[in-house]
Design a protein around this motif. Structure first.
Motif, PDB file in Angstrom:
ATOM      1  N   ARG A   1      -3.104  -4.310   8.830  1.00  0.00           N
ATOM      2  CA  ARG A   1      -4.195  -3.760   9.662  1.00  0.00           C
ATOM      3  C   ARG A   1      -5.091  -2.846   8.824  1.00  0.00           C
ATOM      4  O   ARG A   1      -6.303  -2.814   9.017  1.00  0.00           O
ATOM      5  CB  ARG A   1      -3.607  -3.014  10.866  1.00  0.00           C
ATOM      6  N   ILE A   2      -4.474  -2.108   7.885  1.00  0.00           N
ATOM      7  CA  ILE A   2      -5.301  -1.276   6.995  1.00  0.00           C
ATOM      8  C   ILE A   2      -6.220  -2.179   6.180  1.00  0.00           C
ATOM      9  O   ILE A   2      -7.420  -1.922   6.039  1.00  0.00           O
ATOM     10  CB  ILE A   2      -4.402  -0.418   6.063  1.00  0.00           C
ATOM     11  N   SER A   3      -5.653  -3.245   5.652  1.00  0.00           N
ATOM     12  CA  SER A   3      -6.449  -4.185   4.858  1.00  0.00           C
ATOM     13  C   SER A   3      -7.609  -4.743   5.691  1.00  0.00           C
ATOM     14  O   SER A   3      -8.763  -4.778   5.232  1.00  0.00           O
ATOM     15  CB  SER A   3      -5.545  -5.321   4.371  1.00  0.00           C
TER      16      SER A   3
ATOM     17  N   GLY B   1      -9.033  -3.391   8.220  1.00  0.00           N
ATOM     18  CA  GLY B   1      -9.997  -2.351   8.522  1.00  0.00           C
ATOM     19  C   GLY B   1     -11.022  -2.159   7.413  1.00  0.00           C
ATOM     20  O   GLY B   1     -12.214  -2.002   7.662  1.00  0.00           O
TER      21      GLY B   1
ATOM     22  N   MET C   1       0.189  -2.289   6.991  1.00  0.00           N
ATOM     23  CA  MET C   1      -0.573  -2.577   5.761  1.00  0.00           C
ATOM     24  C   MET C   1      -1.642  -3.642   6.018  1.00  0.00           C
ATOM     25  O   MET C   1      -2.774  -3.531   5.543  1.00  0.00           O
ATOM     26  CB  MET C   1       0.379  -3.044   4.652  1.00  0.00           C
TER      27      MET C   1
ATOM     28  N   TYR D   1       0.837  -1.203   0.000  1.00  0.00           N
ATOM     29  CA  TYR D   1       0.000   0.000   0.000  1.00  0.00           C
ATOM     30  C   TYR D   1       0.869   1.248   0.000  1.00  0.00           C
ATOM     31  O   TYR D   1       1.963   1.262   0.576  1.00  0.00           O
ATOM     32  CB  TYR D   1      -0.894   0.016   1.238  1.00  0.00           C
TER      33      TYR D   1
ATOM     34  N   LEU E   1      -5.824   3.492  14.208  1.00  0.00           N
ATOM     35  CA  LEU E   1      -5.604   2.199  14.861  1.00  0.00           C
ATOM     36  C   LEU E   1      -4.688   1.295  14.039  1.00  0.00           C
ATOM     37  O   LEU E   1      -3.933   0.497  14.594  1.00  0.00           O
ATOM     38  CB  LEU E   1      -6.938   1.502  15.101  1.00  0.00           C
ATOM     39  N   ALA E   2      -4.767   1.443  12.720  1.00  0.00           N
ATOM     40  CA  ALA E   2      -3.866   0.643  11.876  1.00  0.00           C
ATOM     41  C   ALA E   2      -2.424   1.049  12.131  1.00  0.00           C
ATOM     42  O   ALA E   2      -1.520   0.207  12.152  1.00  0.00           O
ATOM     43  CB  ALA E   2      -4.226   0.823  10.404  1.00  0.00           C
TER      44      ALA E   2
ATOM     45  N   GLN F   1     -10.062   4.262  12.161  1.00  0.00           N
ATOM     46  CA  GLN F   1      -9.555   2.978  11.652  1.00  0.00           C
ATOM     47  C   GLN F   1      -8.090   3.108  11.220  1.00  0.00           C
ATOM     48  O   GLN F   1      -7.266   2.240  11.500  1.00  0.00           O
ATOM     49  CB  GLN F   1     -10.460   2.633  10.476  1.00  0.00           C
ATOM     50  N   LEU F   2      -7.781   4.227  10.556  1.00  0.00           N
ATOM     51  CA  LEU F   2      -6.405   4.437  10.104  1.00  0.00           C
ATOM     52  C   LEU F   2      -5.481   4.682  11.294  1.00  0.00           C
ATOM     53  O   LEU F   2      -4.349   4.192  11.324  1.00  0.00           O
ATOM     54  CB  LEU F   2      -6.344   5.613   9.127  1.00  0.00           C
TER      55      LEU F   2
ATOM     56  N   LEU G   1       1.700   3.953   1.563  1.00  0.00           N
ATOM     57  CA  LEU G   1       1.587   4.623   2.862  1.00  0.00           C
ATOM     58  C   LEU G   1       2.112   6.061   2.790  1.00  0.00           C
ATOM     59  O   LEU G   1       1.671   6.923   3.552  1.00  0.00           O
ATOM     60  CB  LEU G   1       2.344   3.836   3.939  1.00  0.00           C
TER      61      LEU G   1
END
Lengths: 247, 474
Positions: free
Chosen positions: B438-440, B442, B436, A96, A235-236, A232-233, A98
């Protein structure tokens, strides 16, 4: 607050994010390189401020959005951990993106320590044009490259570009003012009586003075608190819920 | 009513494919090394139908993957066994062109090249130009963050996407980015581009258009070796000459093209050719071309062929654009690699590619986006021979590891897909990979939407450079 690694052959630079845009541009100029953003040479704005607040690149048409200039970064998360994103090459689609997620996040998701930036060959000459707003809006799609614009009482636009306008466009507007090797001309217009800066957003009132920052889209990131995915982000990035305090 | 019947009700029986013959075309993308037959393929023809299909599959806990033309080269658009492919080719409307704002709004099934054709009358074009642009679709381009020769000057797909309307795995519809300037603070649009269809499915995409240049100069320069061509590229970049594209092909690639339907008059005796394109206003192009010609001669150019007309230019590009197809004719299977190094390391990585190909006894041809440092070794092999397949995979791993050692990336434009899941952990650390994942989770909590594509399985980071399994039914 320095250049950490400059690769002229690859047109990339790794810099301390607190280095000022003006200092970086000045150092790059010695290597016939530049960052593709129009900046105020007198400003001490750090790179982190330029890139992290969702601002507008006045030379977007020529060199892309601000986020397009950033290839990679080293970031500090709210939990104190350090992460690396992106790669020191102009193209990477591994995992991803980032870097783009964090750029423009107004320092709410991460603080940047270093940035790896894409550079361009230095163009020493700038071309300035003054045309009517109507002409600009009518013919803007003919431009070789879109340009930065400041408005003169909203009736005229001063264009500053590294690129010459297409000939067919010039025939229509017949307006070239000349070329200079610095941004002095823009400063001259700053002092011209009656000149007001046009906000980049039509619903905002004109700024009373020529202010470089007013030419850049203000951060819209403040609204991101309302994003359904903001929590959510966060927490990610920090699964234990650590957050940066909001200034 | 079971989920298949529900899908059939939405799209019509004729647009729900379930027979083995119909599914065959969907069992792999252009990387045939990986195959898995889906349980069904559903072909909606409007945005609402896509959303409805997603809701049905999500409710039934059935895995699903969106797919465009299937031209991907990393096995990204495959679905695990029992899953469903949602084909987006019928969502092929160009919804709006706003020439003054240089904006086009399209559905994901629109073919890349069609956009430039459509907006040419306004003096505009859509810049990203993957080699498969005559068939590949914008939805796939966005999912993979596709590149192409012109991306050296104009940037990859993500640089040209202003806004996307997407449907998430749970069927909710959201809009990310901004139609005017693309800036939107936290850049979900940017996160989505290149996420390989694992976060959401695109329904509508706002794209930047780029003005057509006043003048273009295209030169095909022959060199004795790939190394000389790479030296020329480095010299051009060092001299600060702004080119739109810098493309290299080696002799194997030249011969494949010249022996095929796509012959374009490339010099067969050259060790490599460099295709150089410069664009801008006429004076600028002339000045830059003069500087470039100086670089050609300083680095040992054997000959220079200039395109003086648009037809000649198209002919020069014809060979390059179709080289992948020409190379595909050389053996039953072809493995097109994708790695990136800083341009100054091109000569070094190309020497290494030669060495690896020789060691594994694999025929290899090279064509690459030299300006970006984006290499594409093509290995010709017979997939029915297990040892050849293993050699191809091992050779690929070695080359990509060297790309990383040289400061590059395991993929510049093809994506990770299934192909490089095991390599991602060699590029990033455990913390980055975990973020990555955890984003997935989510966006895709049940992992129903193109599950685990583009990311390492299970979050483990110790899998790097272990040979992967081709069982993709997990």
């Amino acid at each position: 607050m320095n250049i950490i690694d400059l690769s002229c052959a690859d047109q990339t630079v790794v810099v301390d994010a607190e280095m000022s845009v003006a200092d970086l541009q000045q150092e790059l100029e010695e290597h016939a390189l530049m960052l593709g953003v129009l900046h105020d040479p007198a400003s001490s704005m750090p790179l982190s401020d330029l890139f992290m607040h969702g601002r507008h690149n006045m030379w977007q048409g020529s060199y892309g959005y601000l986020r397009d200039q950033v290839l990679a970064g080293n970031w500090r998360l709210a939990n104190g951990k350090s992460i690396d994103t992106g790669a020191k090459v102009v193209k990477s689609v591994a995992g991803y993106d980032l870097t783009r997620l964090l750029i423009g996040s107004g320092l709410r998701l991460a603080k940047c320590n270093t940035l790896t930036l894409r550079l361009r060959p230095l163009r020493r000459e700038l071309y300035y044009y003054r045309i009517t707003l109507t002409d600009y809006l009518t013919y803007s799609h003919y431009e070789l490259q879109p340009m930065s614009a400041i408005a003169d009482g909203h009736q005229h636009i001063i264009l500053a570009s590294h690129f010459k306008l297409r000939r067919d466009y010039l025939e229509v507007v017949d307006c070239e003012l000349g070329s200079r090797t610095s941004l002095d001309l823009l400063r001259k217009f700053k002092d011209a009586p009656g000149l007001t800066a046009m906000s980049s957003r039509p619903d905002s009132p004109p700024h009373p003075d020529f202010d470089w920052n007013s030419w850049q889209y203000p951060s819209s990131a403040i609204n991101d608190f309302a994003l359904p995915h903001f929590e959510q982000l966060c927490l990610a990035l920090c699964p234990n819920g650590e957050r940066f305090s909001i200034e | 009513m079971n989920w298949l019947s529900q899908l059939s009700k939405i799209v019509g029986e004729e647009h729900l494919l379930t027979s083995a013959a119909d599914l065959l075309a969907y069992e792999s993308d252009a990387l045939s090394l990986f195959r898995c037959e889906p349980a069904a393929v559903v072909l909606p023809n409007n945005q609402q139908q896509v959303v409805d299909c997603v809701k049905i599959l999500s409710a039934a806990s059935v895995c699903f993957t969106a797919r465009g033309a299937g031209t991907g080269l990393s096995a990204g658009a495959l679905v695990p066994k029992g899953g469903v492919i949602i084909g987006l080719n019928r969502l092929n409307k160009i919804i709006e062109v706003d020439s003054a704002s240089r904006l086009v709004v399209v559905e994901p099934g629109v073919v890349n090249a069609r956009i430039s054709q459509h907006v040419e009358e306004y003096g505009l074009r859509y810049a990203p130009d993957p080699a498969s642009q005559s068939v590949c679709t914008i939805g796939g381009n966005v999912a993979e963050n596709a590149g192409g020769p012109m991306c050296f000057r104009h940037g990859s797909t993500t640089n040209h996407v202003r806004q996307v309307k997407v449907v998430l795995a749970n069927g909710s519809v959201e809009t990310w980015g901004h139609p005017a300037h693309g800036n939107g603070g936290i850049d979900l649009r940017g996160l989505f581009c290149g996420s390989e269809g694992s976060l959401a499915i695109a329904l509508e995409i706002h794209l930047n258009l780029t003005p057509l240049p006043e003048a273009v100069s295209t030169s095909l320069v022959a060199f004795e070796s790939v190394e000389n061509a790479c030296d020329c590229v480095s010299t051009i970049i060092k001299e600060g000459i702004e080119t739109a594209a810098l493309e290299v092909m080696d002799q194997q690639a030249i011969h494949a093209v010249e022996d095929s339907l796509y012959r374009s008059g490339m010099p067969r005796d050259a060790g490599a050719i460099l295709l150089v394109e410069i664009e801008g206003d006429s004076d600028y192009v002339k000045a830059q071309q003069t500087l470039a010609e100086d670089c050609f001669s300083r680095t040992g150019a054997l000959s220079i062929k200039m395109a003086n007309t648009s037809a000649q230019r198209a002919l020069l590009w014809k060979g390059r654009k179709n080289a992948g197809g020409a190379l595909g004719q050389l053996a039953p299977d072809s493995y097109v690699m994708d790695g990136v190094v800083p341009p100054s390391k091109l000569s070094e990585i190309m020497r290494f590619v030669d060495e690896v190909a020789e060691r594994y006894e694999l025929p290899c041809a090279n064509l690459f986006h030299a300006g970006d440092g984006n290499i594409h070794p093509h290995f010709a092999y017979d997939g029915s021979d297990e040892s050849q397949s293993k050699n191809v995979e091992d050779a690929g791993c070695e080359i990509l590891q060297r790309c990383l050692d040289l400061g590059g990336s395991i993929t510049g434009e093809h994506g990770v897909g299934l192909e490089k899941q095991h390599l991602l952990a060699a590029q990033y650390g455990a913390e980055e990979i975990d973020i990555m994942l955890r984003i997935s989770s989510g966006f895709n909590p049940q992992q129903l939407l193109n599950p685990n594509r583009g990311l390492p399985l299970g979050g483990g980071c110790a899998e790097a450079f272990h040979r992967h399994s081709r069982d993709v039914s997990r």
